[in-house]
Enzyme design. Structure first.
Site, PDB file in Angstrom:
ATOM      1  N   LYS A  23       0.813  -1.235   0.000  1.00 40.21           N
ATOM      2  CA  LYS A  23       0.000   0.000   0.000  1.00 40.21           C
ATOM      3  C   LYS A  23       0.836   1.269   0.000  1.00 40.21           C
ATOM      4  O   LYS A  23       0.410   2.282  -0.540  1.00 40.21           O
ATOM      5  CB  LYS A  23      -0.959  -0.001   1.190  1.00 40.21           C
ATOM      6  N   GLU A  34     -10.422   7.550   3.843  1.00 39.80           N
ATOM      7  CA  GLU A  34     -11.122   6.737   4.810  1.00 39.80           C
ATOM      8  C   GLU A  34     -10.320   5.447   4.965  1.00 39.80           C
ATOM      9  O   GLU A  34      -9.476   5.112   4.149  1.00 39.80           O
ATOM     10  CB  GLU A  34     -12.536   6.400   4.334  1.00 39.80           C
ATOM     11  N   SER A  86       1.627  -9.756  -1.036  1.00 38.49           N
ATOM     12  CA  SER A  86       1.320  -8.332  -0.877  1.00 38.49           C
ATOM     13  C   SER A  86       1.703  -7.753   0.476  1.00 38.49           C
ATOM     14  O   SER A  86       1.960  -6.557   0.590  1.00 38.49           O
ATOM     15  CB  SER A  86      -0.167  -8.085  -1.139  1.00 38.49           C
TER      16      SER A  86
HETATM   17  C1  LIG Z   1      -5.065  -3.933   1.592  1.00 43.02           C
HETATM   18  C2  LIG Z   1      -4.362  -5.172   1.304  1.00 43.02           C
HETATM   19  C3  LIG Z   1      -4.729  -5.990   0.213  1.00 43.02           C
HETATM   20  C4  LIG Z   1      -5.914  -5.718  -0.653  1.00 43.02           C
HETATM   21  O1  LIG Z   1      -5.823  -4.551  -1.401  1.00 43.02           O
HETATM   22  P1  LIG Z   1      -5.658  -4.576  -2.995  1.00 43.02           P
HETATM   23  O2  LIG Z   1      -5.970  -3.176  -3.389  1.00 43.02           O
HETATM   24  O3  LIG Z   1      -6.626  -5.570  -3.553  1.00 43.02           O
HETATM   25  O4  LIG Z   1      -4.262  -4.958  -3.274  1.00 43.02           O
HETATM   26  C5  LIG Z   1      -3.967  -7.122  -0.049  1.00 43.02           C
HETATM   27  N1  LIG Z   1      -2.924  -7.454   0.724  1.00 43.02           N
HETATM   28  C6  LIG Z   1      -2.531  -6.700   1.798  1.00 43.02           C
HETATM   29  C7  LIG Z   1      -1.374  -7.150   2.598  1.00 43.02           C
HETATM   30  C8  LIG Z   1      -3.252  -5.543   2.117  1.00 43.02           C
HETATM   31  O5  LIG Z   1      -2.868  -4.808   3.170  1.00 43.02           O
END
Ligand SMILES: *Cc1c(COP(=O)(O)O)cnc(C)c1O
Length: 405
Positions: free
Chosen positions: A101, A123, A388
């Site tokens: 993010k 938000e 992610s």
């Molecule tokens: C917020 C988040 C997501 C989901 O958000 P996307 O916009 O779909 O990428 C996925 N993995 C993690 C670790 C997150 O914090």
């Protein structure tokens, strides 16, 4: 490469079009006032993102502050256990603040600075976007107002504390169900009042144009790095690329590096407890076309046509729609979207931790779980997964709900 009538050689120049459409999806369905503000952001972005000064500053931030490039790791023990398919992960868990993010939050906050804005507004539901944006605001010395429902404020105490420590102002939203939907409305209202001095920063590839495009562009660093690193490490491209899809930002970042390659691409949505409406958040799998939060996409609707209640074990994935570009890539078939449920996800969470020494976020565990299933189906070849984020934020929940396996 041409795919179902779409020329991927020139894809990023043509999609979205000038009005923010990916095919029929996207656009900016907002009040005339907000529309003007969105147009101002789009215009500024188109100029600023081409300036060498902006590009170089963002590059320097990626390297010196975020710790990029994040590596790719070969999961040897997991691969060996599954058979002949080699699984690799792009380590966004090692990006500063522990997830992807920050890639778009640093971009959005840098844009705010170049536009001469003093404040960023957003938000947050689970608090992850709020923490990433508060981090970016602290870095640039911008004010930061984060709107959050009172129910979420109670549930997400550690993230609320993080935001406050980082200097953000957490604004409690008490009306309605006092969760994410109300927080979105309150943040939009605030932005309408303050758009001269502030910029709204969306947390994924969703919302009105230009956000799906800007967030994709800022996240594309993931796919660009990963493609280069994978080629260097193995001498080839991966056979398949996998990422989890909530709003879809980590997936879009990863996919954008491989759309023009002969690579199978998979987006993984959360099936939660099952296929009943309300038990999952697999919007592309089970949703239909509709407009919400300022954009046209595929969404899960209730009997009144309103955004349906959704559920996932991963709070970052429980969103009733996905970005318009995913809806488009879904329709033309360039990306295959599939699901894994909570149980498969939690198994993958423990398996990756035990076999590889990486504790993944529950969101990312969806992608790992899918890669495990895909590896069994493929029999040979290679899979690159976008990891992610890291799982530290999920520890209390895992221990309480599943215990230690
Ligand atoms: C917020 C988040 C997501 C989901 O958000 P996307 O916009 O779909 O990428 C996925 N993995 C993690 C670790 C997150 O914090």
């Amino acid at each position: 490469m041409n795919f179902n009538g779409v020329n991927f050689d020139t894809y990023f120049k043509s999609y979205p079009d000038n009005n923010g459409y990916f095919g029929k999806y996207g656009g900016a369905y907002v009040s005339p006032e907000l529309k003007k503000a969105m147009e101002e952001i789009a215009e500024s972005y188109f100029t600023i993102c081409k300036s060498a000064k902006f590009i170089n500053e963002l590059r320097r931030i990626r390297k010196d502050f975020q710790g990029r490039p994040t590596p790719i790791s070969h999961l040897e023990r997991l691969s060996n256990k599954l058979g002949n398919v080699q699984i690799y992960v792009k380590r966004e868990d090692l990006n500063h603040t522990g997830a992807h993010k920050l890639n778009h939050c640093m971009g959005e906050a840098l844009l705010a600075k170049y536009m001469g804005k003093k404040k960023v507004i957003a938000e947050t539901g689970a608090g992850q976007h709020g923490v990433a944006l508060a981090t970016a605001a602290a870095y640039f010395g911008l004010e930061c107002d984060i709107y959050m429902g009172s129910v979420d404020i109670k549930k997400q105490a550690p993230n609320v504390a993080r935001m406050k420590i980082l200097g953000a102002n957490v604004v409690e939203v008490t009306h309605g169900l006092a969760t994410l939907k109300e927080a979105v409305d309150a943040a939009f209202d605030a932005y309408c009042r303050e758009y001269k001095d502030a910029i709204y920063c969306i947390g994924s590839v969703v919302g009105p144009h230009p956000f799906p495009m800007m967030v994709r562009d800022f996240q594309s660093v993931v796919g660009i790095e990963a493609r280069e690193q994978f080629l260097e490490m193995t001498g080839e491209l991966p056979d398949a690329v996998v990422a989890c899809v909530g709003g879809g930002s980590n997936a879009m970042g990863m996919f954008s590096g491989f759309l023009n390659d002969p690579v199978d691409i998979y987006g993984v949505e959360p099936l939660g407890r099952g296929t009943q409406l309300g038990d999952h958040a697999a919007s592309l799998q089970y949703g239909e076309e509709g407009i919400m939060h300022g954009f046209n996409s595929i969404m899960l609707k209730d009997e009144n046509g309103e955004p349906a209640p959704v559920y996932s074990v991963a709070s970052g994935l429980d969103y009733p729609s996905s970005g318009p570009e995913h809806a488009f890539l879904h329709d033309i078939g360039r990306v295959k979207y599939d699901v894994v449920n909570d149980d498969e996800t939690i198994d993958a969470f423990f398996e990756l931790s035990r076999l590889e020494g990486i504790i993944p976020a529950i969101e990312s565990s969806h992608a790992v779980a899918y890669a495990v299933k895909l590896a069994k189906k493929m029999g040979k070849g290679s899979i690159l997964v976008c990891l992610s984020g890291r799982g530290d934020k999920d520890m209390d929940y895992i221990i309480e709900k599943y215990g230690i396996r």
